[in-house]
Design a protein around this motif. Sequence first.
Motif, PDB file in Angstrom:
ATOM      1  N   HIS A 105      45.835  33.419  39.114  1.00 57.92           N
ATOM      2  CA  HIS A 105      46.438  32.494  40.090  1.00 57.92           C
ATOM      3  C   HIS A 105      47.692  31.841  39.524  1.00 57.92           C
ATOM      4  O   HIS A 105      48.598  31.491  40.260  1.00 57.92           O
ATOM      5  N   MET A 106      47.729  31.653  38.210  1.00 55.03           N
ATOM      6  CA  MET A 106      48.830  30.895  37.611  1.00 55.03           C
ATOM      7  C   MET A 106      50.062  31.740  37.315  1.00 55.03           C
ATOM      8  O   MET A 106      51.173  31.241  37.347  1.00 55.03           O
ATOM      9  N   ILE A 107      49.859  33.009  36.978  1.00 46.74           N
ATOM     10  CA  ILE A 107      50.994  33.836  36.557  1.00 46.74           C
ATOM     11  C   ILE A 107      51.479  34.665  37.744  1.00 46.74           C
ATOM     12  O   ILE A 107      50.715  35.473  38.305  1.00 46.74           O
ATOM     13  N   PRO A 108      52.728  34.451  38.176  1.00 48.29           N
ATOM     14  CA  PRO A 108      53.218  35.094  39.404  1.00 48.29           C
ATOM     15  C   PRO A 108      53.023  36.612  39.435  1.00 48.29           C
ATOM     16  O   PRO A 108      52.680  37.158  40.483  1.00 48.29           O
ATOM     17  N   PHE A 109      53.225  37.286  38.306  1.00 46.36           N
ATOM     18  CA  PHE A 109      53.077  38.752  38.312  1.00 46.36           C
ATOM     19  C   PHE A 109      51.648  39.147  38.699  1.00 46.36           C
ATOM     20  O   PHE A 109      51.433  40.057  39.497  1.00 46.36           O
ATOM     21  N   PHE A 110      50.662  38.460  38.154  1.00 46.35           N
ATOM     22  CA  PHE A 110      49.254  38.780  38.469  1.00 46.35           C
ATOM     23  C   PHE A 110      48.898  38.353  39.896  1.00 46.35           C
ATOM     24  O   PHE A 110      48.106  39.001  40.572  1.00 46.35           O
ATOM     25  N   TRP A 111      49.505  37.236  40.319  1.00 47.70           N
ATOM     26  CA  TRP A 111      49.228  36.741  41.670  1.00 47.70           C
ATOM     27  C   TRP A 111      49.652  37.760  42.736  1.00 47.70           C
ATOM     28  O   TRP A 111      49.010  37.899  43.774  1.00 47.70           O
ATOM     29  N   ARG A 112      50.730  38.518  42.470  1.00 52.53           N
ATOM     30  CA  ARG A 112      51.174  39.549  43.419  1.00 52.53           C
ATOM     31  C   ARG A 112      50.034  40.490  43.778  1.00 52.53           C
ATOM     32  O   ARG A 112      49.929  40.961  44.905  1.00 52.53           O
ATOM     33  N   PHE A 113      49.178  40.810  42.802  1.00 50.16           N
ATOM     34  CA  PHE A 113      48.049  41.719  43.037  1.00 50.16           C
ATOM     35  C   PHE A 113      46.843  40.958  43.597  1.00 50.16           C
ATOM     36  O   PHE A 113      46.192  41.413  44.521  1.00 50.16           O
ATOM     37  N   LEU A 137      41.804  47.802  37.937  1.00 46.03           N
ATOM     38  CA  LEU A 137      42.030  48.506  36.675  1.00 46.03           C
ATOM     39  C   LEU A 137      42.287  47.499  35.541  1.00 46.03           C
ATOM     40  O   LEU A 137      41.716  47.598  34.447  1.00 46.03           O
ATOM     41  N   GLY A 138      43.146  46.519  35.823  1.00 44.18           N
ATOM     42  CA  GLY A 138      43.459  45.477  34.832  1.00 44.18           C
ATOM     43  C   GLY A 138      42.206  44.692  34.447  1.00 44.18           C
ATOM     44  O   GLY A 138      41.968  44.401  33.271  1.00 44.18           O
ATOM     45  N   SER A 139      41.381  44.357  35.458  1.00 46.74           N
ATOM     46  CA  SER A 139      40.152  43.593  35.203  1.00 46.74           C
ATOM     47  C   SER A 139      39.222  44.382  34.299  1.00 46.74           C
ATOM     48  O   SER A 139      38.575  43.817  33.412  1.00 46.74           O
ATOM     49  N   MET A 140      39.139  45.702  34.543  1.00 43.41           N
ATOM     50  CA  MET A 140      38.219  46.519  33.744  1.00 43.41           C
ATOM     51  C   MET A 140      38.698  46.601  32.296  1.00 43.41           C
ATOM     52  O   MET A 140      37.893  46.482  31.365  1.00 43.41           O
ATOM     53  N   ILE A 141      40.001  46.748  32.101  1.00 40.25           N
ATOM     54  CA  ILE A 141      40.531  46.821  30.726  1.00 40.25           C
ATOM     55  C   ILE A 141      40.291  45.481  30.002  1.00 40.25           C
ATOM     56  O   ILE A 141      39.879  45.448  28.842  1.00 40.25           O
ATOM     57  N   TYR A 142      40.510  44.377  30.741  1.00 39.85           N
ATOM     58  CA  TYR A 142      40.252  43.042  30.175  1.00 39.85           C
ATOM     59  C   TYR A 142      38.781  42.899  29.786  1.00 39.85           C
ATOM     60  O   TYR A 142      38.437  42.456  28.701  1.00 39.85           O
ATOM     61  N   LYS A 143      37.897  43.340  30.705  1.00 38.10           N
ATOM     62  CA  LYS A 143      36.458  43.213  30.452  1.00 38.10           C
ATOM     63  C   LYS A 143      36.044  44.042  29.230  1.00 38.10           C
ATOM     64  O   LYS A 143      35.226  43.617  28.415  1.00 38.10           O
TER      65      LYS A 143
END
Length: 268
Positions: A105-113, A137-143
Amino acid sequence: MTVDQIRLSIFLGVLGAMLVLESLIPRHATVDSKPRRLAINFSLTGINVLLIRGLLGGAAVGTAHFAGQHGWGLLNYLQWPAAVEMAAGIIFLDLMIYLQHVVVHMIPFFWRFHRVHHSDLDLDVSTGFRFHPVEILGSMIYKMGVIAAIGPSVLTVVVFEAVLSSMALFTHSNIKLPLGLDRALRWLFVTPDMHRVHHSVEVDETNSNYGFNLSLWDRFLGTYNADARKPQPEIVIGLSQYRAPEQVSLVKLVMMPLHRTGQAPPAP
Ligand SMILES: [Zn+2]
Ligand SMILES: [Zn+2]
């Protein structure tokens, strides 16, 4: 029964139960066509499942297995009793995805998705799986990174994923729980009324109630919002710049991260 079959059975069971409850005890009137939204949200889910299977098959569980075999991660180092380790692993994983949610929510680049999830004009069980494929995909890599760092057992990850997917269905469902039950559950868990505030069109309400499973993180870290300004049945759901169903078709959702225009990045 394989783990995958158990998982699918739990998913379909909770999904079916929520769909029935939504038709029996709805909380909020709908503004968009439910069949149309279900088609869009389940199409996105289908794309996401294929993508994860194709690119990162068995990713979370595989990482836990690998970490266990190589002694990676804090929990593999500590050697706690299995039950304690499972509880600690689940609570810690829940905290990490809460923090991830605040960051997107805080970082505009991530908010776009992430705004694809918030652009749904109604909230129901299908919204729980409405995410842009890149965010999934990003969430899975983070997890996978988190699992490698804390080293929960394979069983812990399997249970956590089953709880998380069941809770995603529950917290997004358009069901009216008795108020007393909602308030009692909220001491520990996120409820549909609590998460509906997060899907409000009002920016300060969108930036509250980030929790997925436990409500504790919102309470402890100051992001808890007991209720929206409007009564629950009147909360306007979605984002202010996407108010028409034509703006949130399947193709437009996939392309949405490319749009520069949109709600200003929410304030932290
Ligand atoms: Zn959000
Ligand atoms: Zn949500």
